[in-house]
Write a protein that holds these residues in place. Structure first.
Motif, PDB file in Angstrom:
ATOM      1  N   ASN A 416       0.862  -1.182   0.000  1.00  0.00           N
ATOM      2  CA  ASN A 416       0.000   0.000   0.000  1.00  0.00           C
ATOM      3  C   ASN A 416       0.896   1.229   0.000  1.00  0.00           C
ATOM      4  O   ASN A 416       2.099   1.109  -0.202  1.00  0.00           O
ATOM      5  CB  ASN A 416      -1.007  -0.023   1.158  1.00  0.00           C
ATOM      6  N   ARG A 417       0.342   2.416   0.290  1.00  0.00           N
ATOM      7  CA  ARG A 417       1.148   3.619   0.133  1.00  0.00           C
ATOM      8  C   ARG A 417       2.370   3.660   1.056  1.00  0.00           C
ATOM      9  O   ARG A 417       3.389   4.233   0.711  1.00  0.00           O
ATOM     10  CB  ARG A 417       0.290   4.858   0.351  1.00  0.00           C
ATOM     11  N   THR A 418       2.263   3.035   2.239  1.00  0.00           N
ATOM     12  CA  THR A 418       3.385   3.150   3.183  1.00  0.00           C
ATOM     13  C   THR A 418       4.117   1.825   3.413  1.00  0.00           C
ATOM     14  O   THR A 418       5.265   1.836   3.849  1.00  0.00           O
ATOM     15  CB  THR A 418       2.898   3.633   4.569  1.00  0.00           C
ATOM     16  N   THR A 419       3.452   0.720   3.142  1.00  0.00           N
ATOM     17  CA  THR A 419       3.996  -0.556   3.603  1.00  0.00           C
ATOM     18  C   THR A 419       4.054  -1.583   2.483  1.00  0.00           C
ATOM     19  O   THR A 419       3.092  -1.728   1.722  1.00  0.00           O
ATOM     20  CB  THR A 419       3.110  -1.114   4.757  1.00  0.00           C
ATOM     21  N   PHE A 420       5.181  -2.291   2.401  1.00  0.00           N
ATOM     22  CA  PHE A 420       5.352  -3.368   1.427  1.00  0.00           C
ATOM     23  C   PHE A 420       5.631  -4.641   2.218  1.00  0.00           C
ATOM     24  O   PHE A 420       6.461  -4.626   3.128  1.00  0.00           O
ATOM     25  CB  PHE A 420       6.557  -3.030   0.535  1.00  0.00           C
ATOM     26  N   GLN A 421       4.929  -5.728   1.893  1.00  0.00           N
ATOM     27  CA  GLN A 421       5.140  -6.981   2.636  1.00  0.00           C
ATOM     28  C   GLN A 421       5.313  -8.152   1.675  1.00  0.00           C
ATOM     29  O   GLN A 421       4.653  -8.198   0.630  1.00  0.00           O
ATOM     30  CB  GLN A 421       3.939  -7.266   3.540  1.00  0.00           C
ATOM     31  N   TRP A 422       6.166  -9.059   2.063  1.00  0.00           N
ATOM     32  CA  TRP A 422       6.401 -10.255   1.266  1.00  0.00           C
ATOM     33  C   TRP A 422       6.410 -11.487   2.169  1.00  0.00           C
ATOM     34  O   TRP A 422       7.014 -11.469   3.248  1.00  0.00           O
ATOM     35  CB  TRP A 422       7.774 -10.225   0.577  1.00  0.00           C
ATOM     36  N   VAL A 423       5.766 -12.539   1.686  1.00  0.00           N
ATOM     37  CA  VAL A 423       5.951 -13.839   2.323  1.00  0.00           C
ATOM     38  C   VAL A 423       6.979 -14.556   1.460  1.00  0.00           C
ATOM     39  O   VAL A 423       6.780 -14.682   0.243  1.00  0.00           O
ATOM     40  CB  VAL A 423       4.634 -14.644   2.381  1.00  0.00           C
ATOM     41  N   VAL A 424       8.081 -14.981   2.062  1.00  0.00           N
ATOM     42  CA  VAL A 424       9.169 -15.550   1.253  1.00  0.00           C
ATOM     43  C   VAL A 424       9.680 -16.857   1.853  1.00  0.00           C
ATOM     44  O   VAL A 424       9.511 -17.119   3.032  1.00  0.00           O
ATOM     45  CB  VAL A 424      10.379 -14.580   1.160  1.00  0.00           C
ATOM     46  N   LYS A 425      10.295 -17.636   0.974  1.00  0.00           N
ATOM     47  CA  LYS A 425      11.095 -18.750   1.510  1.00  0.00           C
ATOM     48  C   LYS A 425      12.473 -18.692   0.872  1.00  0.00           C
ATOM     49  O   LYS A 425      12.623 -18.103  -0.221  1.00  0.00           O
ATOM     50  CB  LYS A 425      10.410 -20.093   1.322  1.00  0.00           C
ATOM     51  N   LYS A 426      13.436 -19.263   1.566  1.00  0.00           N
ATOM     52  CA  LYS A 426      14.807 -19.224   1.016  1.00  0.00           C
ATOM     53  C   LYS A 426      14.861 -20.086  -0.237  1.00  0.00           C
ATOM     54  O   LYS A 426      14.334 -21.196  -0.267  1.00  0.00           O
ATOM     55  CB  LYS A 426      15.781 -19.804   2.062  1.00  0.00           C
ATOM     56  N   ARG A 427      15.431 -19.528  -1.290  1.00  0.00           N
ATOM     57  CA  ARG A 427      15.504 -20.268  -2.554  1.00  0.00           C
ATOM     58  C   ARG A 427      16.511 -21.413  -2.426  1.00  0.00           C
ATOM     59  O   ARG A 427      17.588 -21.229  -1.880  1.00  0.00           O
ATOM     60  CB  ARG A 427      15.926 -19.319  -3.671  1.00  0.00           C
ATOM     61  N   GLN A 428      16.091 -22.580  -2.910  1.00  0.00           N
ATOM     62  CA  GLN A 428      17.016 -23.727  -2.887  1.00  0.00           C
ATOM     63  C   GLN A 428      18.115 -23.519  -3.948  1.00  0.00           C
ATOM     64  O   GLN A 428      17.792 -23.066  -5.040  1.00  0.00           O
ATOM     65  CB  GLN A 428      16.280 -25.038  -3.234  1.00  0.00           C
ATOM     66  N   PRO A 429      19.383 -23.825  -3.638  1.00  0.00           N
ATOM     67  CA  PRO A 429      20.406 -23.683  -4.675  1.00  0.00           C
ATOM     68  C   PRO A 429      20.115 -24.639  -5.833  1.00  0.00           C
ATOM     69  O   PRO A 429      19.634 -25.766  -5.635  1.00  0.00           O
ATOM     70  CB  PRO A 429      21.689 -24.084  -3.954  1.00  0.00           C
ATOM     71  N   VAL A 430      20.384 -24.169  -7.069  1.00  0.00           N
ATOM     72  CA  VAL A 430      20.122 -25.014  -8.257  1.00  0.00           C
ATOM     73  C   VAL A 430      21.300 -25.978  -8.414  1.00  0.00           C
ATOM     74  O   VAL A 430      22.454 -25.552  -8.441  1.00  0.00           O
ATOM     75  CB  VAL A 430      19.987 -24.133  -9.516  1.00  0.00           C
ATOM     76  N   ILE A 431      21.008 -27.271  -8.491  1.00  0.00           N
ATOM     77  CA  ILE A 431      22.082 -28.231  -8.662  1.00  0.00           C
ATOM     78  C   ILE A 431      21.980 -28.812 -10.073  1.00  0.00           C
ATOM     79  O   ILE A 431      20.931 -29.316 -10.480  1.00  0.00           O
ATOM     80  CB  ILE A 431      22.001 -29.367  -7.613  1.00  0.00           C
ATOM     81  N   ASN A 432      23.065 -28.681 -10.867  1.00  0.00           N
ATOM     82  CA  ASN A 432      23.028 -29.193 -12.240  1.00  0.00           C
ATOM     83  C   ASN A 432      23.405 -30.675 -12.273  1.00  0.00           C
ATOM     84  O   ASN A 432      24.231 -31.129 -11.538  1.00  0.00           O
ATOM     85  CB  ASN A 432      24.012 -28.416 -13.112  1.00  0.00           C
TER      86      ASN A 432
END
Ligand code: ASP
Length: 432
Positions: A416-432
């Motif tokens: 909104n005008r004053t607040t930004f929120q995110w629900v996040v999880k740590k990204r798993q490293p990509v294994i080739n």
């Protein structure tokens, strides 16, 4: 008239108690009310004691009891000469607790909790009151059960405002009147504690001492409340989590309430309301650097957006709820979902809906979460992620968002005008 509040960290050992006495001596002009918490981590230890006692584990009860008692006597040994009357006061306080613990517990855990855990604040204020007197600082110790009058909702007691206001005025003001000739009369009492009409001790919820200071300031219409902490003042982020933090020198009551709502832990959320009602400023200062400016919370809001504030809540659940019959997420479904949350006693931290789903982020709780999921599952299809994080940024305009969110997978976002929120999880490293 001022109210000073000292938390557990400010009275964690003898050296800290000496520092508190020095602050009181140097910084108080006029009438002063001092509100003090239990010493160091005593409340945690007393919680363990309550558990051991309630489950009638007698050896553990004795061990924890002895170590709490020894901790306080150890501090007193560094503060007072042998045979000082403070030792009798401490002995007496623990004598009563000792015999209380020898009787089998009643059925009401919360009642027993308040009776036992309040010992921390009682003994801490007794030691400090003796220490101030020992150093020639005129003071009177007040039992908070006679000042903060509450209902019998043990562990989370509600204030009876009228009775509390009268009790505080009667007792503390008459002390100040009697000592009108003193330049610095000091009233000292316990944070976190109240008492029912019948005189049973209650507590106001963990970290409740800030609230006590605000209630007393409200009743006496004090000039200001100062909370003494181990940080320079109100910071724009938790220094244990974020690298570069800044001091918020002046924010408004509203901004402080918003920060507390989003999870900033620096001020107990209930504290601000009584202060706003009487327009009493709240200062947060460092007990390491009493001459420092610290922060002030008052009516001024011009500096609210000077710096962005960052709040991280870990251990979150992100739950998505889908009606089984593909009906829209509209009023009926929403009211049903909200009532399940209220029934489980779970507070929603963030929510968002689409036509066919409603997503909610809330604190994981070992007991409450499974109950909620079980009840919702009867009516809805559910999908959820546990162990995710909720990041909130207030006044995000100048923030480098990509840096902030680096290495995180965004599951949900809201702005909104004053607040930004995110629900996040740590990204798993990509294994080739
Ligand atoms: N001693 C109590 C606690 O640790 C209250 C307080 O410190 O505010 O929660």
């Amino acid at each position: 008239m001022k109210v000073y509040k000292f938390g557990g960290a400010s009275v964690k050992d003898a050296q800290s108690v000496k520092n508190v006495a020095k602050i009181i001596n140097q910084h108080a002009e006029g009438q002063l009310i001092v509100v003090v918490s239990a010493m160091g981590k005593t409340t945690n230890a007393l919680e363990k004691l309550t558990e051991a006692y309630f489950s009638q584990n007698n050896n553990e009860t004795d061990d924890i009891f002895n170590s709490i008692k020894e901790f306080h006597i150890g501090i007193a040994r560094e503060l007072f000469p042998e045979n000082h009357v403070a030792f009798n006061t401490i002995e007496q306080r623990f004598y009563h607790l000792y015999y209380y613990l020898k009787e089998p517990p009643g059925k009401n855990y919360n009642f027993e909790y308040d009776r036992i855990v309040s010992t921390g604040e009682f003994v801490s204020t007794e030691i400090i009151s003796h220490y101030l007197s020992f150093n020639g600082m005129k003071n009177q110790w007040f039992d908070a059960t006679g000042l903060i009058i509450t209902d019998a909702n043990y562990r989370d007691a509600n204030i009876d405002w009228l009775k509390t206001e009268n009790a505080i005025k009667n007792r503390i003001l008459s002390f100040f009147k009697k000592n009108a000739s003193e330049s610095n009369p000091i009233a000292i009492t316990q944070g976190f504690i109240g008492g029912t009409n019948q005189g049973f001790v209650t507590t106001l919820g963990r970290e409740g001492s800030d609230y006590t200071a605000a209630i007393i300031a409200y009743a006496l219409k004090a000039g200001e409340v100062v909370i003494w902490k181990d940080v320079p003042g109100l910071l724009n982020a938790d220094p244990k989590v974020f690298e570069k933090t800044r001091l918020l020198e002046n924010i408004s009551y509203q901004e402080a309430i918003e920060l507390a709502y989003y999870g900033a832990t620096v001020i107990h959320p209930k504290t601000l309301k009584p202060l706003i009602k009487k327009n009493i400023p709240l200062k947060v200062k460092s007990f390491f650097n009493p001459a420092g400016e610290g922060s002030i919370i008052n009516q001024e809001f011009i500096n609210d957006n000077q710096y962005p504030s960052y709040i991280l809540k870990t251990n979150q659940v992100l739950l998505s709820i889908f009606p089984k019959d593909f009906s829209f997420i509209a009023e009926q479904n929403l009211s049903r979902i909200f009532s399940e949350f209220a029934r489980a006693g779970i507070k929603i931290n963030l929510m968002q809906n689409s036509a066919l789903s409603f997503s909610v982020c809330f604190d994981e709780d070992k007991i409450k979460t499974p109950v909620l999921l079980k009840n919702l599952e009867k009516i809805y299809n559910l999908k959820y992620n546990k162990g995710v994080e909720l990041i909130t940024v207030r006044h995000y305009e100048k923030v480098n968002l990509s840096e902030l969110l680096e290495g995180k997978e965004i599951l949900m976002e809201q702005k909104n005008r004053t607040t930004f929120q995110w629900v996040v999880k740590k990204r798993q490293p990509v294994i080739n």
